[in-house]
Design an enzyme around this catalytic site. Structure first.
Site: not given
Ligand code: GLU
Length: 460
Positions: A240-241
């Site tokens: 997600k980062r």
């Protein structure tokens, strides 16, 4: 007949890696006039994940993938799994194991102390005695005791797993009767007639277990294609980062489905050095045996490049429609052709197009001192005044070229360079020193508005 499936575990949204797997499965089914199934793997059964399914369907709809038939929910197939567990019990290919949690824990500790890999010791495999009182039973499948299991993988080649290292008689049903992950995947793929399993290579290590289930039930094996993961620039699995992983976030960011699918198909598959693939070309050329063996790197510049390619080549009518999602209504704007032609050349995304459009259509909210310092010089007022006079005197002003001619005339008459008018005019019209061509901007907003903006800057 080719049958493929996309089998997401419900996470509440469709992530980008999932969409890639879905796309490859979809392409292969459609190319072969086969069937593409959607199965929701809600195996923890704690909830029937309607929301997750809806999110996936929404994302599929946006990118234009269609699955065949109804969505299958594993949570509604419990009775089927129980039936197949029973079949294996009846055939002596599975058995009840009464080992308690404590016993299992003790065994694990002993094995770990001996530096062995913790695994079940088969103590109930051939048990015929009386079960311990009050003991709850799990069902274990009889896995091969020695030798190896080879996964003939269409991407990786033959991958040999040593039984001793990776397998034991694993649990196929828990004491409450619920079946376990690898069991249901194999049963479903077999019963749904899946011929080609295309999925992420994080599932490769599950495949020997699934093969054990296939073999115990006498089902023919499908072809397996394990697609390498998508990595970030650091060589780690995309997380997600690393940006949006939710497919619908790409819609919000202003990417087109065509660009996203093109981007995803190239993450893991190639055809010579071709970069641009329409859906028809993908369907014509894709073959899962050409999937790359090594991980691919997520590269947002590539996505931007593809997206701007698709934006530039999109009809203005279509652009107009897509921009509505980004809050821009141009349907009835009489200069929308000029406007869209001007902004699509400069934008990587629809969201950027929306911003550029707003910047053209609205008057600058104010003028930044730094910008003025850079672009509004001592003679700028005079240049703009002369330009305004020339504009008022001009007869027909419709096209960008009409405005361009007026600019040319003014710089020629004044004997100045183009920058002398370009910079202050840009500030007057847009409040900044960059943006689309000024002749286009003036043609879009019209002569009255152009004069008004020039006047505002001069009078400030
Ligand atoms: N449910 C698995 C996942 O979402 C996929 C299983 C499979 O494709 O076999 O990762």
């Amino acid at each position: 007949m080719v049958v493929t499936r996309f089998a997401p575990s419900p996470t509440g949204y469709l992530h980008i890696g999932g969409l890639r797997t879905a796309l490859l499965s979809y392409l292969w089914a459609r190319k072969n006039k086969g069937t593409f199934l959607l199965r929701i793997e809600d195996t923890d059964f704690s909830r029937n994940d309607e929301a997750a399914a809806l999110a996936i369907v929404e994302a599929f709809k946006w990118v234009g993938l269609k699955h065949d038939g109804a969505i299958e929910y594993q949570s509604s197939r419990l009775a089927i799994y129980q039936e197949y567990v029973q079949k294996l019990l009846d055939a002596g290919k599975a058995y009840k194991c009464y080992m308690s949690k404590e016993e299992l824990e003790t065994l694990r500790e002993e094995q770990t102390a001996r530096k062995e890999r913790p695994k079940y010791d088969n103590r109930y495999r051939d048990f015929t005695g009386t079960p311990p009182q009050d003991a709850e039973a799990v069902i274990r499948i009889k896995a091969p005791l020695e030798g190896s299991i080879t996964v003939h993988d269409g991407v990786k080649g033959d991958v040999v797993f040593n039984v001793h290292d990776i397998l034991d008689d694993f649990i196929i049903a828990r004491s409450d009767g619920t079946p376990t992950y690898n069991f249901v995947v194999a049963v479903d793929d077999a019963l749904m007639g899946v011929t080609d399993v295309i999925r992420g290579d994080d599932h490769l290590s599950n495949t020997p277990k699934q093969i054990v289930v296939y073999q115990a039930l006498g089902f023919p094996l499908p072809k397996f294609f394990h697609v390498p993961m998508i990595h970030n620039h650091d060589g780690k699995k995309l997380s997600k980062r690393d940006g949006a992983t939710d497919v619908m976030a790409y819609k919000t960011m202003g990417y087109t489905p065509e660009a996203l699918l093109n981007f995803l198909v190239r993450l893991g598959w190639s055809h010579g050095d071709q970069e641009i693939f329409s859906m028809d070309e993908m369907l014509e050329l894709f073959d899962p045996s050409d999937i790359n063996r090594s991980a691919s790197v997520y590269n947002v510049e590539k996505l931007d490049w593809l997206n701007s390619h698709y934006l530039k080549n999109m009809s203005n009518e279509k652009l107009c429609e897509l921009l509505e999602f980004h809050g821009v209504m141009l349907i009835s704007h009489d200069k929308r052709e000029i406007l869209l032609d001007a902004v699509k050349e400069r934008a990587k995304t629809l969201a950027e197009m929306a911003v550029l459009t707003a910047e053209i259509l609205a008057r600058p909210a104010g003028f930044d001192e730094a910008v003025l310092k850079k672009g509004y010089k001592e003679d700028s007022r005079e240049v703009l005044e002369n330009f305004a006079v020339a504009l008022k005197a001009a007869e027909e002003l419709h096209l960008p070229s009409d405005y361009h001619h007026v600019m040319e005339r003014v710089v020629a008459d004044m004997g100045i360079g183009f920058g002398k008018i370009g910079q202050p005019l840009r500030i007057a019209l847009l409040g900044k020193l960059s943006g689309p061509g000024l002749d286009s901007v003036m043609a879009i907003i019209g002569v009255e508005e152009t004069l008004a903006r020039i006047n505002t800057l001069i009078q400030r």
